[in-house]
Scaffold this motif. Sequence first.
Motif, PDB file in Angstrom:
ATOM      1  N   MET A  93      58.424  47.860  34.915  1.00  0.00           N
ATOM      2  CA  MET A  93      58.486  47.839  33.460  1.00  0.00           C
ATOM      3  C   MET A  93      57.596  46.760  32.866  1.00  0.00           C
ATOM      4  N   LEU A  94      57.465  45.635  33.554  1.00  0.00           N
ATOM      5  CA  LEU A  94      56.516  44.620  33.081  1.00  0.00           C
ATOM      6  C   LEU A  94      55.098  45.196  33.077  1.00  0.00           C
ATOM      7  N   THR A  95      54.776  45.962  34.121  1.00  0.00           N
ATOM      8  CA  THR A  95      53.462  46.616  34.166  1.00  0.00           C
ATOM      9  C   THR A  95      53.333  47.652  33.059  1.00  0.00           C
ATOM     10  N   GLY A  96      54.348  48.487  32.908  1.00  0.00           N
ATOM     11  CA  GLY A  96      54.286  49.533  31.891  1.00  0.00           C
ATOM     12  C   GLY A  96      54.226  48.996  30.482  1.00  0.00           C
ATOM     13  N   ALA A  97      54.877  47.865  30.233  1.00  0.00           N
ATOM     14  CA  ALA A  97      54.915  47.324  28.877  1.00  0.00           C
ATOM     15  C   ALA A  97      53.667  46.522  28.525  1.00  0.00           C
ATOM     16  N   LEU A  98      53.091  45.832  29.503  1.00  0.00           N
ATOM     17  CA  LEU A  98      52.039  44.862  29.192  1.00  0.00           C
ATOM     18  C   LEU A  98      50.644  45.273  29.662  1.00  0.00           C
ATOM     19  N   ALA A  99      50.540  46.306  30.510  1.00  0.00           N
ATOM     20  CA  ALA A  99      49.222  46.701  31.032  1.00  0.00           C
ATOM     21  C   ALA A  99      48.349  47.255  29.912  1.00  0.00           C
ATOM     22  N   PRO A 100      47.050  46.951  29.942  1.00  0.00           N
ATOM     23  CA  PRO A 100      46.160  47.411  28.864  1.00  0.00           C
ATOM     24  C   PRO A 100      45.565  48.798  29.103  1.00  0.00           C
ATOM     25  N   GLN A 101      45.754  49.370  30.273  1.00  0.00           N
ATOM     26  CA  GLN A 101      45.150  50.655  30.592  1.00  0.00           C
ATOM     27  C   GLN A 101      46.230  51.714  30.820  1.00  0.00           C
ATOM     28  N   THR A 102      45.897  52.950  30.429  1.00  0.00           N
ATOM     29  CA  THR A 102      46.877  54.034  30.474  1.00  0.00           C
ATOM     30  C   THR A 102      47.369  54.296  31.892  1.00  0.00           C
ATOM     31  N   TRP A 103      46.461  54.316  32.861  1.00  0.00           N
ATOM     32  CA  TRP A 103      46.880  54.645  34.225  1.00  0.00           C
ATOM     33  C   TRP A 103      47.834  53.593  34.779  1.00  0.00           C
ATOM     34  N   LEU A 104      47.663  52.348  34.357  1.00  0.00           N
ATOM     35  CA  LEU A 104      48.580  51.306  34.799  1.00  0.00           C
ATOM     36  C   LEU A 104      49.954  51.470  34.143  1.00  0.00           C
ATOM     37  N   VAL A 105      49.962  51.899  32.903  1.00  0.00           N
ATOM     38  CA  VAL A 105      51.244  52.167  32.242  1.00  0.00           C
ATOM     39  C   VAL A 105      51.970  53.306  32.957  1.00  0.00           C
ATOM     40  N   PHE A 106      51.212  54.360  33.303  1.00  0.00           N
ATOM     41  CA  PHE A 106      51.807  55.462  34.059  1.00  0.00           C
ATOM     42  C   PHE A 106      52.384  54.964  35.386  1.00  0.00           C
ATOM     43  N   LEU A 107      51.640  54.103  36.064  1.00  0.00           N
ATOM     44  CA  LEU A 107      52.120  53.543  37.324  1.00  0.00           C
ATOM     45  C   LEU A 107      53.396  52.733  37.091  1.00  0.00           C
ATOM     46  N   GLY A 108      53.403  51.945  36.028  1.00  0.00           N
ATOM     47  CA  GLY A 108      54.592  51.155  35.710  1.00  0.00           C
ATOM     48  C   GLY A 108      55.798  52.033  35.427  1.00  0.00           C
ATOM     49  N   TYR A 109      55.602  53.117  34.670  1.00  0.00           N
ATOM     50  CA  TYR A 109      56.709  54.032  34.386  1.00  0.00           C
ATOM     51  C   TYR A 109      57.214  54.681  35.678  1.00  0.00           C
ATOM     52  N   ALA A 110      56.287  55.030  36.566  1.00  0.00           N
ATOM     53  CA  ALA A 110      56.685  55.655  37.834  1.00  0.00           C
ATOM     54  C   ALA A 110      57.506  54.682  38.688  1.00  0.00           C
ATOM     55  N   LEU A 111      57.072  53.421  38.757  1.00  0.00           N
ATOM     56  CA  LEU A 111      57.828  52.421  39.520  1.00  0.00           C
ATOM     57  C   LEU A 111      59.196  52.176  38.890  1.00  0.00           C
ATOM     58  N   THR A 112      59.247  52.187  37.567  1.00  0.00           N
ATOM     59  CA  THR A 112      60.524  51.986  36.887  1.00  0.00           C
ATOM     60  C   THR A 112      61.487  53.127  37.189  1.00  0.00           C
ATOM     61  N   GLY A 113      60.995  54.361  37.119  1.00  0.00           N
ATOM     62  CA  GLY A 113      61.842  55.505  37.440  1.00  0.00           C
ATOM     63  C   GLY A 113      62.320  55.482  38.878  1.00  0.00           C
ATOM     64  N   THR A 114      61.417  55.116  39.794  1.00  0.00           N
ATOM     65  CA  THR A 114      61.789  55.031  41.205  1.00  0.00           C
ATOM     66  C   THR A 114      62.841  53.952  41.435  1.00  0.00           C
ATOM     67  N   GLY A 115      62.675  52.806  40.779  1.00  0.00           N
ATOM     68  CA  GLY A 115      63.614  51.702  40.973  1.00  0.00           C
ATOM     69  C   GLY A 115      64.985  51.961  40.365  1.00  0.00           C
ATOM     70  N   LEU A 116      65.017  52.492  39.139  1.00  0.00           N
ATOM     71  CA  LEU A 116      66.292  52.695  38.461  1.00  0.00           C
ATOM     72  C   LEU A 116      67.063  53.894  38.993  1.00  0.00           C
ATOM     73  N   ALA A 117      66.380  54.817  39.643  1.00  0.00           N
ATOM     74  CA  ALA A 117      66.954  56.125  39.974  1.00  0.00           C
ATOM     75  C   ALA A 117      68.317  56.033  40.634  1.00  0.00           C
ATOM     76  N   ASN A 118      68.439  55.211  41.665  1.00  0.00           N
ATOM     77  CA  ASN A 118      69.667  55.205  42.462  1.00  0.00           C
ATOM     78  C   ASN A 118      70.609  54.062  42.113  1.00  0.00           C
ATOM     79  N   VAL A 119      70.196  53.179  41.219  1.00  0.00           N
ATOM     80  CA  VAL A 119      71.053  52.047  40.878  1.00  0.00           C
ATOM     81  C   VAL A 119      72.300  52.523  40.132  1.00  0.00           C
ATOM     82  N   PHE A 120      72.109  53.386  39.146  1.00  0.00           N
ATOM     83  CA  PHE A 120      73.246  53.871  38.356  1.00  0.00           C
ATOM     84  C   PHE A 120      74.242  54.641  39.220  1.00  0.00           C
ATOM     85  N   PRO A 121      73.814  55.662  39.989  1.00  0.00           N
ATOM     86  CA  PRO A 121      74.809  56.386  40.795  1.00  0.00           C
ATOM     87  C   PRO A 121      75.504  55.521  41.840  1.00  0.00           C
ATOM     88  N   VAL A 122      74.789  54.559  42.440  1.00  0.00           N
ATOM     89  CA  VAL A 122      75.433  53.680  43.421  1.00  0.00           C
ATOM     90  C   VAL A 122      76.500  52.827  42.737  1.00  0.00           C
TER      91      VAL A 122
END
Length: 444
Positions: free
Chosen positions: A325-354
Motif C-alpha cells: 500500500m505504501l507503494t500503491g499510494a506513493l509511487a509516481p508511475q502507474t505500473w508501480l501503483v498496480f504492483l502495489g495494489y497487487a501486493l496489497t491484495g495478496t497480503g490482505l487476502a488471508n488475514v481476514f478469514p484467518v
Amino acid sequence: MPNSPVEGSERAPALSHLRVTLDSGRRRPATGGLPVARLRWAISLFFALDGFVFAGWVVRIPAVKERIDASPGMLGLSLLGVSVGSVTAMLPAGRLCRRYGNHPVTVVTAALLSLSAALPPFAHDAVQLGLALVLFGAAYGGLNVAFNAAAVDLAEAIGRPILPSFHAAFSAGGLAGAGLGGLLAPHLGPRPHLLLLTVIGLLVTACAGRVLLRAPVPRRPGSLSRDHPEGVRTRGTDSAAGLRPLIAIYGLITLCTAYGEGALADWGALHLSDDLRTGPGVAAAGYAVFALTMTVSRASGTRLLERLGDTTVLVAGGLLAAVGMLTGALAPQTWLVFLGYALTGTGLANVFPVAVGNAGASGGSQGVAVASALGYTGILLGPPSIGFLSEAFGLPTAMTTIAVLAALAALLGRLAHRAHDSPRNPPPPTDRTPRHHLMRGQHP
C-alpha cells in the motif's frame, strides 16, 4: 470443541463421512453423516451467493439513484442503511446460532438476503430506499456470521485451515455478480435485474440449504460444541472472561484489514484517475488487480496455512500489504501503483478469514459475531476516514493509513500468538502433531 488434536486425528482428512452432533444443548447420537466434500461445497455456495448478490446490488446503485432522483447526500444516507442493518444484526445472529445452530440460521438469512435484494428498486424516495437497505444489510450481516461459524465448525472437524477457500468463493461470487451486472445493465432495468438475483439466490439457497439442513454441525469424535454451555473448553483460557481479550485481538485484526479493503475499493480507482491522470478504464483495472489477486491468494490460502501456520500468514500478510500500500499510494508511475495494489491484495487476502476463523475457534458463533462486527466497523470507517484525511493532506498521504493499519494487523497477529503461548494456555503441539492440525498461530 477441544483445540488440541485428538488421538487418531491424522486420519481425519481421509474420512469420507463426518460423525456429528447437534449444535445445541441436546445431544444426538452419531449419524451416518454426510460426505465432507458435499458439506464444504454447500457452505462455499452460500459464500459465493453472498458476494454475488451484494455485487449485483452495488452495480445498480447509479440506476436506483436516478430512479428516485436522490441527491448525493441523500443517497449517502440511504446507503448507510446497509451498514446499520449489518452491524445491528451481527451480534443477535451469533446468539441465534448458539440457540438454533449455524446451519438453519445460514439458510434462513440467505433466503432473506435474496428476497431483500429485490426491494431497493421499488423505493420511491431516499427514505424508503434506506429502510429497504436496512433489511438488506441485516440479512447480509446475519448471513456473514452464520456461514463463517459453519465454516469454522467444518474446518475444526476435518482438522484443516480451510477458511480462506470459503472467502475465495465470496470473492469469486462478487466478481461474477459485478460481471453479470455490467453485462445486463445496458439491457435490463434495476427491477428485473435484482428480481433475477432474487430468483437465483432462492434457487441456490434451496439446493445448498438441503445439504446444510440434513447435516448437524460436524465435530471431531468425542468433542463438545464450543457453543454448548457445558462443553466450553477452548484454547487460551478456561473461562469466558479470559476469552474476551483474545477474541478482541482477532476482531481488531479484522477491523484493520477490512478498513483497507473498504478504503481501497472506494478510493483506489480515484487515486489512479486523479493523482496519476489515467483514463477511467485504467483506473478501474487498478481495483480489478487488487480484487483478482485477493481471490487467487484466498484460493491457495489453505495450502499456505498448512505449510506456514496462522501466525506467519497473519504477520507476513499484514507486512506485505503495508509495503504494497505504501507503494500503491506513493509511487509516481502507474505500473508501480498496480504492483502495489497487487501486493496489497495478496497480503490482505488471508488475514481476514484467518482472524475470523480463530475468533470462531476460540469463542464459537459469538466469537465469529464479535470479529465480524468489528470487521464491518473497519469497512465503515475506511472510506470516510480517507475522504476527510485527503482533504487535509491529499489522497496519496491519506491512503498510507491503509498501510499503517495493515502493519498494526501484523503486530496484533504476533500478539495473538503470544497470548496462545502464555502460561495459562496449553503447550503448543508437539513435533508429532500433523501439519494440518497446526491452527490458531502454531508453527511447525
